[in-house]
Design an enzyme around this catalytic site. Structure first.
Site, PDB file in Angstrom:
ATOM      1  CB  SER A  87      -0.909   0.015   1.230  1.00 41.28           C
ATOM      2  OG  SER A  87      -1.711  -1.134   1.279  1.00 41.28           O
ATOM      3  CG  ASP A 132       2.601 -10.765   8.899  1.00 40.81           C
ATOM      4  OD1 ASP A 132       2.014 -11.492   9.714  1.00 40.81           O
ATOM      5  OD2 ASP A 132       2.420 -10.827   7.672  1.00 40.81           O
ATOM      6  NE  ARG A 176       1.977 -14.044   2.832  1.00 36.16           N
ATOM      7  CZ  ARG A 176       1.550 -13.241   1.865  1.00 36.16           C
ATOM      8  NH1 ARG A 176       1.443 -13.701   0.637  1.00 36.16           N
ATOM      9  NH2 ARG A 176       1.241 -11.985   2.108  1.00 36.16           N
ATOM     10  CB  VAL A 265      -8.198 -16.579  14.960  1.00 34.90           C
ATOM     11  CG1 VAL A 265      -8.238 -16.170  16.421  1.00 34.90           C
ATOM     12  CG2 VAL A 265      -9.318 -17.570  14.669  1.00 34.90           C
ATOM     13  CB  VAL A 489      -0.430  -1.873  38.101  1.00 33.97           C
ATOM     14  CG1 VAL A 489      -0.537  -3.376  38.118  1.00 33.97           C
ATOM     15  CG2 VAL A 489      -0.808  -1.270  39.445  1.00 33.97           C
ATOM     16  CD  GLN A 623      -7.191  -0.301  38.377  1.00 30.39           C
ATOM     17  OE1 GLN A 623      -6.594   0.637  37.871  1.00 30.39           O
ATOM     18  NE2 GLN A 623      -7.886  -0.162  39.490  1.00 30.39           N
TER      19      GLN A 623
END
Length: 739
Positions: A87, A132, A176, A265, A489, A623
């Site tokens: 693209s 990827d 790939r 998925v 956290v 959390q």
């Protein structure tokens, strides 16, 4: 991708630009009409938690002429393209031939000379959207982290069934030409073997693989995991498939073996918090790049390096990608520093045979402060890296209390199996500081002959480490190398831009906010006020606000008054007049002693009477729980391994007259992520940049991106562009191909 679209639209409108959607990719440019529509502020509402539709297509010369004509007629001279290298290459080609296309359109009478003059130049900026992570010059492409979330969810589910039945699982993931997903998955789940296109296995890999699986079973492991990238191949260029590996394991070892091919998925599901923030930041940077572009500025891509936004010449990146794809042993990912770090860490931790020669060094590991997801991943990799170095690894249970009371025991390779995916702290952790237990701690350091200490934890870990260093003057036993790995956290440890555990907490908050917004969208005219953790550090509130699309986030670092609260209420009143009839307000738990969550809830409820109603949620300790995200597993694994390698070198420096003696400032460090690299910084040097009273660093990088959240929520504020990303280059003087 949608987070990037939303940010591009809203920041574009904020700057006064006219913004258009192009539907169905490049084909939409060619077809024109309803495929190119004006974008509005409300049209990108609720996009953050969706996956964007996209189309792959290429156009002929006539098609590109029609596309150029459509853009000229609408007065569009800036194009923002989100996609992969195909693209982005197409976009650059379109820009390169723009003048020729205009010339042909004028000659054909499809546009006038005046129209051609007004649209004489086309600016292009790209954002890389690819699961990827197969584009040069960026640490992470948009979509990669979300794909890893989908994969790890499957790995965790498979792990439970495989352990029940004592099975070998082969998991095939996308990639790939690029094995990033496979490699990070292998690192995050502690896979026995990984097959990736970049690094074909050595000759005779079949024997090596079977031997490793047998060794793992002999050590008591009930589970074997093999990760395969779809483009995996042998050294002679032949594909290696999951079915081929299954047949090998079944025939040679007789193991009960199953394969799972994840497929598409990986492309779906809800975007992760990281991807939303990345997309939002890249969208803002893309608009800035377009507005600053001149006819001489090359087309660029905006990307991420560490936590810094960078701009790179588009065609330099594409050329590197295309060039490296021609080489079997140096495919694209090897150009990326993060890939190489991941590969080296995986290779080191994949050894399961400890060296014959012992180092006679004892390294202790302790968890300090509140538990968080990813702590166990850091402990596991530190233990295994230490064993590989020939050290004896010791586990200290229950923090500094455990060290003072002698709760120290050897920890082995197999005892940390499966720890990467477990939340909390398997060693046990407490907030107690060592200051009142120095005598007992020094005695146990001597008793257990501890030569080095790894401290994994939050702000207490930093302060506790500092107290141990200061005690060196009194207790010689404290003169050992120490390293603090930030894990909390709150993300409030000095010396590091990121802490282990913060990403998991951020995703927990974001997913909760998604559900809350969905509820508010259904009931209409409702404002939710959500309290987050973080102590005095507003990182979670700010980043969750950016990821979830909040209208405001109140934090301690940015003081606010009753006037600010009034402005926020008025903003929500105006918002209720639009089609977006809902609101989300986040508040850090210690943002203000007087403007509490209850106060803000009562204020909003009173001022919003008849216009909107309010609900409040205090998220609390949820959390700190949950299974670690891929980022926290990977980050913890790399930090644990790197800390032990550093200690090993430091121990060599500190070995004098037959014993270890470390009393220099640089022998006790925080290992942290600073902008683009993992660095070791002396604990004492960081004291000057620390607000000890409020337990936060004095300088925090994320404060500079807070205005983005406000602009995306439609506040009329000034965007600070003083630190915009400059154009960098990816082609180095010495070719990575060795030529």
């Amino acid at each position: 991708m949608n987070a990037a679209v939303r940010a591009t639209v809203r920041v574009g409108l904020y700057t006064g630009a006219k913004v258009y959607f192009v539907h169905e990719g490049y084909q939409g440019l060619v077809d024109g009409g309803e495929n190119i529509r004006p974008a509005t502020w409300e049209s990108v509402s609720m996009m953050l938690q969706l996956v964007t539709p996209a189309a792959r297509t290429s156009a002929s010369r006539d098609g590109r002429m029609t596309a150029a004509c459509n853009l000229v007629k609408l007065g569009i001279t800036n194009l923002c393209v989100i996609g992969g290298d195909g693209s982005l290459t197409g976009a650059n080609a379109f820009r390169t031939e723009w003048s020729g296309l205009l010339h042909d359109l004028v000659r054909a009478g499809r546009i006038t000379d005046e129209e051609a003059k007004k649209s004489s130049h086309l600016n292009i900026v790209g954002m890389v959207g690819s699961i990827d992570n197969d584009f040069c010059g960026t640490d992470m492409t948009i979509g990669t982290d979300s794909a890893l979330h989908r994969i790890i969810e499957v790995v965790d589910a498979i792990t439970t069934t495989a352990q029940s039945h004592q099975r070998t699982f082969i998991l095939e993931v996308m990639g790939r030409h690029c094995g990033y997903l496979a490699l990070v998955t292998a690192l995050a789940c502690g896979a026995d073997w990984v097959f990736i296109p970049e690094m074909p296995p050595d000759e005779g890999w079949e024997n090596h693989l079977c031997r490793r699986l047998q060794d793992q079973r002999a050590r008591g492991s009930r589970l074997n995991v093999i990760i395969v990238a779809e483009g995996a191949m042998s050294r002679d260029g032949k594909p290696i498939s999951s079915e081929q590996i299954k047949k090998l394991v079944t025939d040679r070892l007789g193991f009960d073996t199953r394969t799972t091919v994840l497929g598409h998925v990986q492309r779906g599901g809800t975007p992760s918090a990281f991807d939303r923030i990345l997309g939002s930041r890249m969208g803002v940077e893309a608009v800035m790049a377009l507005l600053e572009a001149t006819p001489d500025t090359p087309a660029c891509v905006v990307s991420l390096s560490g936590n810094q936004a960078v701009r790179l010449p588009l065609m330099e990146c594409v050329q590197v990608v295309r060039h490296t794809l021609n080489y079997q042993h140096l495919i694209l990912s090897m150009m990326c520093r993060s890939f190489e770090n991941n590969w080296n860490t995986y290779k080191q931790l994949a050894h399961i045979n400890p060296p014959d020669v012992k180092s006679n060094i004892n390294v202790a590991i302790v968890n300090i402060g509140a538990p968080c997801a990813g702590m166990n991943a850091a402990v596991r990799s530190a233990v295994r890296m230490g064993i590989i170095q020939g050290h004896t690894m010791l586990a200290v249970h229950d923090g500094f209390d455990g060290l003072a009371h002698g709760q120290v025991s050897p920890i082995t390779w197999t005892s940390v199996s499966g720890w990467t995916g477990k939340g909390g702290s398997m060693l046990g952790t407490k907030r107690s500081l060592p200051g009142k237990m120095l005598e007992e701690i020094s005695m146990n350091i001597a008793k257990f002959n501890i030569h080095a200490l790894v401290i994994v934890g939050g702000f207490e870990a930093y302060v506790g480490g500092l107290e141990l260093v200061q005690a060196r003057e009194t207790y010689e036993e404290m003169c050992i190398p120490m390293v603090v790995i930030p894990a909390t956290v709150s993300n409030n440890v000095p010396g590091s831009d990121f802490s282990i555990g913060a990403d998991t907490a951020l995703n927990t908050i974001t997913s909760t906010c998604d559900r809350i917004k969905q509820s508010a969208a259904g009931t209409k005219r409702r404002v939710f006020i959500v309290e987050t953790m973080g102590g005095y550090c507003g990182y979670l509130a700010t980043m969750a606000g950016l990821a979830a699309g909040a209208d405001a986030a109140y934090i301690f670092e940015e003081k606010f008054s009753i006037k600010d609260l009034e402005v926020n209420v008025e903003h929500l009143v105006e918002k209720m007049k639009t089609t977006v009839k809902r609101g989300l307000i986040l508040r850090n738990e210690n943002s203000n002693a007087n403007y509490t969550t209850d106060f803000i809830f009562n204020l909003y409820s009173e001022e919003g009477k008849g216009i909107f109603d309010c609900r409040k949620n205090v998220l609390g300790h949820m959390q700190q729980g949950g299974t670690p995200t891929p980022f926290d597993r990977n980050f913890g694994t790399k930090m644990g391994a790197k800390s032990v390698l550093w200690l090993t070198e430091k121990l060599k420096e500190c070995y004098r007259h037959g014993r270890i003696f470390a009393n220099t400032p640089d022998s006790a460090c925080v290992l942290g992520m600073r902008k683009r690299a993992l660095t070791f910084q002396p604990l004492a040097d960081l004291k000057g940049d620390t607000d000890l009273e409020h337990r936060i660093p004095k300088t925090q990088w994320w404060l500079k991106i807070r205005p983005i959240m406000k602009i995306l929520a439609k506040y009329n504020i000034k965007l600070d562009t003083s630190e915009h990303a400059d154009m960098e280059h990816v082609i180095k003087k010495r070719s990575p191909l060795g030529k």
